[in-house]
Design a protein around this motif. Structure first.
Motif, PDB file in Angstrom:
ATOM      1  N   LEU A  49       0.818  -1.211   0.000  1.00 40.90           N
ATOM      2  CA  LEU A  49       0.000   0.000   0.000  1.00 40.90           C
ATOM      3  C   LEU A  49       0.852   1.261   0.000  1.00 40.90           C
ATOM      4  O   LEU A  49       0.319   2.367   0.066  1.00 40.90           O
ATOM      5  CB  LEU A  49      -0.934   0.005   1.226  1.00 40.90           C
ATOM      6  N   VAL A  50       2.186   1.083  -0.042  1.00 43.28           N
ATOM      7  CA  VAL A  50       3.115   2.211  -0.074  1.00 43.28           C
ATOM      8  C   VAL A  50       4.057   1.995  -1.245  1.00 43.28           C
ATOM      9  O   VAL A  50       4.581   0.889  -1.438  1.00 43.28           O
ATOM     10  CB  VAL A  50       3.904   2.319   1.255  1.00 43.28           C
ATOM     11  N   LEU A  92      -3.313   5.323  -2.666  1.00 42.36           N
ATOM     12  CA  LEU A  92      -4.620   5.617  -2.065  1.00 42.36           C
ATOM     13  C   LEU A  92      -5.722   4.679  -2.560  1.00 42.36           C
ATOM     14  O   LEU A  92      -6.584   4.270  -1.786  1.00 42.36           O
ATOM     15  CB  LEU A  92      -4.998   7.072  -2.356  1.00 42.36           C
ATOM     16  N   THR A  93      -5.710   4.343  -3.838  1.00 42.01           N
ATOM     17  CA  THR A  93      -6.784   3.486  -4.365  1.00 42.01           C
ATOM     18  C   THR A  93      -6.731   2.074  -3.780  1.00 42.01           C
ATOM     19  O   THR A  93      -7.739   1.567  -3.288  1.00 42.01           O
ATOM     20  CB  THR A  93      -6.728   3.444  -5.894  1.00 42.01           C
ATOM     21  N   LEU A 147      -9.541  -1.145   2.827  1.00 40.23           N
ATOM     22  CA  LEU A 147     -10.359  -0.716   3.963  1.00 40.23           C
ATOM     23  C   LEU A 147     -11.842  -0.965   3.712  1.00 40.23           C
ATOM     24  O   LEU A 147     -12.591  -1.277   4.635  1.00 40.23           O
ATOM     25  CB  LEU A 147     -10.119   0.769   4.250  1.00 40.23           C
ATOM     26  N   SER A 148     -12.275  -0.820   2.468  1.00 35.39           N
ATOM     27  CA  SER A 148     -13.674  -1.091   2.145  1.00 35.39           C
ATOM     28  C   SER A 148     -14.019  -2.552   2.410  1.00 35.39           C
ATOM     29  O   SER A 148     -15.071  -2.870   2.978  1.00 35.39           O
ATOM     30  CB  SER A 148     -13.951  -0.728   0.683  1.00 35.39           C
ATOM     31  N   ILE A 149     -13.123  -3.458   2.020  1.00 34.34           N
ATOM     32  CA  ILE A 149     -13.347  -4.891   2.290  1.00 34.34           C
ATOM     33  C   ILE A 149     -13.300  -5.157   3.791  1.00 34.34           C
ATOM     34  O   ILE A 149     -14.098  -5.941   4.323  1.00 34.34           O
ATOM     35  CB  ILE A 149     -12.285  -5.721   1.541  1.00 34.34           C
ATOM     36  N   ALA A 200     -17.065   5.822  -1.660  1.00 33.62           N
ATOM     37  CA  ALA A 200     -16.408   4.675  -2.276  1.00 33.62           C
ATOM     38  C   ALA A 200     -15.082   5.122  -2.899  1.00 33.62           C
ATOM     39  O   ALA A 200     -14.930   6.254  -3.347  1.00 33.62           O
ATOM     40  CB  ALA A 200     -17.328   4.064  -3.335  1.00 33.62           C
ATOM     41  N   LYS A 201     -14.121   4.208  -2.911  1.00 31.77           N
ATOM     42  CA  LYS A 201     -12.800   4.444  -3.491  1.00 31.77           C
ATOM     43  C   LYS A 201     -12.049   5.587  -2.796  1.00 31.77           C
ATOM     44  O   LYS A 201     -11.190   6.231  -3.407  1.00 31.77           O
ATOM     45  CB  LYS A 201     -12.923   4.750  -4.998  1.00 31.77           C
TER      46      LYS A 201
END
Length: 608
Positions: free
Chosen positions: A239-240, A248-249, A255-257, A276-277
């Motif tokens: 994620l980095v 970010l995407t 995080l959404s999951i 979202a997103k």
């Protein structure tokens, strides 16, 4: 108040201070909290069931003779401060302990950032039914556990069972009273938290993480250490980027999951992504540069999402960040390996800058070496010719993003910014175009919301347009009139009427069967018992069934006096007392309106 050595109150593991004081109140034999702590100054600040009880020096004077606990032990073992202190600064911790020891709690939660987090409104009194049975068997008394009162803890970390909560509306009016979880009047107001099978495992991990933070009672952690450890967890999930920037995407998708496996109510409704997103703002603040105070639940939720435990959060490592797994495996320092690494990584789509960050070779050297190896690398001009500058200028004026302009013109992003600095009027022109596009977008959005029958003041961009484009706004408000719409009823009055009428009937039966001196059954008494006084005062015309039920069940004054006299006669006969009419009416607390006790009593008997 001097309790004397008549008993010793043994503190239980993980017991809240409120639970300890409740047991103390029961052992002293007083009927109420006010009597038990009547001689203690500021007792209201530590008898309330709160996260940060204050004036604990006063409670130490009261409890130390019977528990052996001083103020430091009370704070460390029986309050929630050990849960918060790892995420405080040392100055905040010193100030908080000082305020809890000898001052009131005014402004404490505000300075710690708890009010700003909006999570305090979801604080509930919770307990685990399995813990109650186990505590009763092991200690002979059930009590309130600290870990169950932590925000975000819906599952008992010891028994993996959903917790139960006390109705907040019912207990809010009784904040100064001392309760234990086995009290009879709490059973009717206990609600089990609804947890699905999918949510159970994730909630248990979060509860175990919260219990680790509470049980460790560790010193404050430095904010940059927490940030580095969270970034390491994000790095392990790719994620980095290699340059240290957040992706970010993918972060928003992860995080959404993660939040789909958590409840959507309570404190989690304030923490889940709004759009979202897009990752929540508090996540970006923790990963970029934490400023000020953050609620511990923020850190623990993000740590659980990144599969970190409390030890991973607290450990101090070197400052150097690890590279991504997909890139770090290709690091080499030898020339022969450099050619292989350059070909492989460039074919996978990595830029020369990314390859240079891995190999430690400058971008210019890699470019020369790529040309020697026959790798087609896009050349970038070292001198910005007038034609190229004009091309960059035209594309910027057309509204393209800076990265798109750099790609189309085959120049670096730094060259695009260099042209922007060289062209003195270009910056002002782009600023004006940006403002104009922003104004057009806001106008279009306002018109669309207004045509959807939204009030003008409720539109998203009304305030901005009123400040910056008032003439256009007034003209559009006059042109687009609000369409009259039919309001739908928010409350289902017929259903409420039927439900409330049944509750009225049950309440009247309960009042008539209640032991002791009878009370007059009236609309006011029923309203207070059902917490529906406002409905009966203002909305009774919308509740016809309730109106008929109230008329049928409420007593007249004579009916109430007759029922009270029957009770008084029964009580006096049970005491083998000799009584006349005046004694009977006096014991029943009835004053005859005519002043003649015998005649009024005969009237009630005849009417009955």
């Amino acid at each position: 108040m001097d309790t004397g050595p008549g008993f010793f109150l043994s503190p239980f593991p993980d017991e809240t201070l409120h639970s300890l004081l409740s047991r103390y109140c029961r052992l002293t034999g007083f009927a109420s909290v006010r009597q038990a702590f009547s001689n203690v100054e500021h007792s209201y600040t530590f008898t309330r069931n709160t996260s940060f009880p204050c004036h604990l020096k006063e409670s130490e004077r009261l409890l130390k003779p019977v528990t052996g606990l001083d103020t430091n032990a009370l704070i460390s073992r029986h309050t929630l401060l050990p849960y918060f202190q790892p995420f405080m600064s040392p100055e905040q911790l010193v100030m908080t302990r000082r305020q809890m020891e000898s001052r009131n709690g005014q402004g404490l939660k505000m300075r710690l950032g708890l009010i700003a987090s909006s999570l305090e409104r979801y604080v509930r009194v919770r307990f685990c039914p399995v813990c109650l049975a186990e505590d009763d068997q092991k200690h002979g008394q059930a009590y309130w556990h600290r870990v169950h009162q932590l925000p975000g803890v819906w599952i008992c970390p010891h028994h993996v069972q959903p917790l139960s909560i006390i109705e907040p509306v019912w207990i809010r009016d009784k904040a100064t009273r001392c309760f234990l979880p086995t009290d009879d009047n709490l059973d009717a107001h206990a609600l089990a938290l609804e947890v699905s099978a999918i949510q159970r495992d994730r909630l248990y991990r979060l509860a175990a993480l919260s219990w680790s933070a509470l049980d460790r009672d560790c010193d404050p952690l430095q904010h940059h250490v927490l940030q580095q450890n969270l970034l390491r967890g994000a790095q392990a999930h790719a994620l980095v980027s290699s340059t240290g920037r957040l992706r970010l995407t993918p972060l928003a998708d992860m995080l959404s999951i993660y939040f789909k496996g958590l409840p959507s109510a309570g404190e989690f409704s304030r923490l889940c992504p709004v759009r979202a997103k897009q990752a929540p703002s508090w996540v970006l603040k923790l990963l970029r540069k934490p400023r000020g105070a953050h609620h511990p639940l923020h850190y623990l939720l993000l740590a659980d999402a990144l599969e970190l435990n409390f030890d991973d959060l607290a450990v101090q490592r070197s400052v150097q960040m690890p590279m991504s797994k997909s890139i770090a495996t290709k690091v080499t320092a030898k020339t022969g390996g450099l050619a292989h690494t350059l070909k492989e990584m460039y074919s996978e789509g990595h830029s020369l800058r990314q390859i240079g960050a891995v190999t430690g070779v400058s971008v210019s050297t890699l470019h020369v070496y790529a040309v020697q190896l026959g790798i087609h690398v896009r050349a970038r001009p070292s001198i910005l010719l007038p034609a190229l500058r004009q091309q960059i200028r035209d594309q910027l004026v057309s509204g393209k993003a800076f990265s798109e302009v750099a790609t189309d013109c085959s120049v670096s992003l730094a060259s695009v910014y260099r042209v922007l600095r060289m062209e003195t009027d270009l910056k002002d022109m782009l600023s004006g175009l940006r403002v104009e596009r922003d104004r057009e977008n806001r106008r279009l959005r306002f018109i669309m919301e207004r045509e959807r029958n939204t009030a003008a003041h409720a539109c998203t961009d009304y305030a901005w347009l009123y400040r910056n484009d008032r003439v256009w706004l007034k003209g559009k408000v006059q042109c687009i009139r609000k369409i009259a719409r039919k309001r739908t009823a928010v409350i289902d009055w017929p259903s409420l009427d039927r439900e409330l009428s049944l509750r009225i009937r049950e309440c009247v039966s309960s009042l008539r069967a209640r032991p002791g001196k009878p009370l007059r059954i009236s609309v006011a008494l029923i309203g207070r018992e059902l917490n529906s006084s406002t409905l009966f005062e203002k909305k009774l015309l919308l509740l016809p069934i309730c109106s008929l039920e109230l008329k049928a069940t409420c007593e007249t004054l004579d009916q109430f006096h007759h029922r009270r006299i029957e009770w008084a006669a029964k009580e006096l006969r049970a005491r083998n007392a000799i009584f006349g009419a005046a004694t009977l009416l006096r014991f029943a607390a009835i004053r005859p309106p005519e002043g003649n006790a015998a005649s009024y009593l005969m009237k009630l008997i005849n009417e009955a």
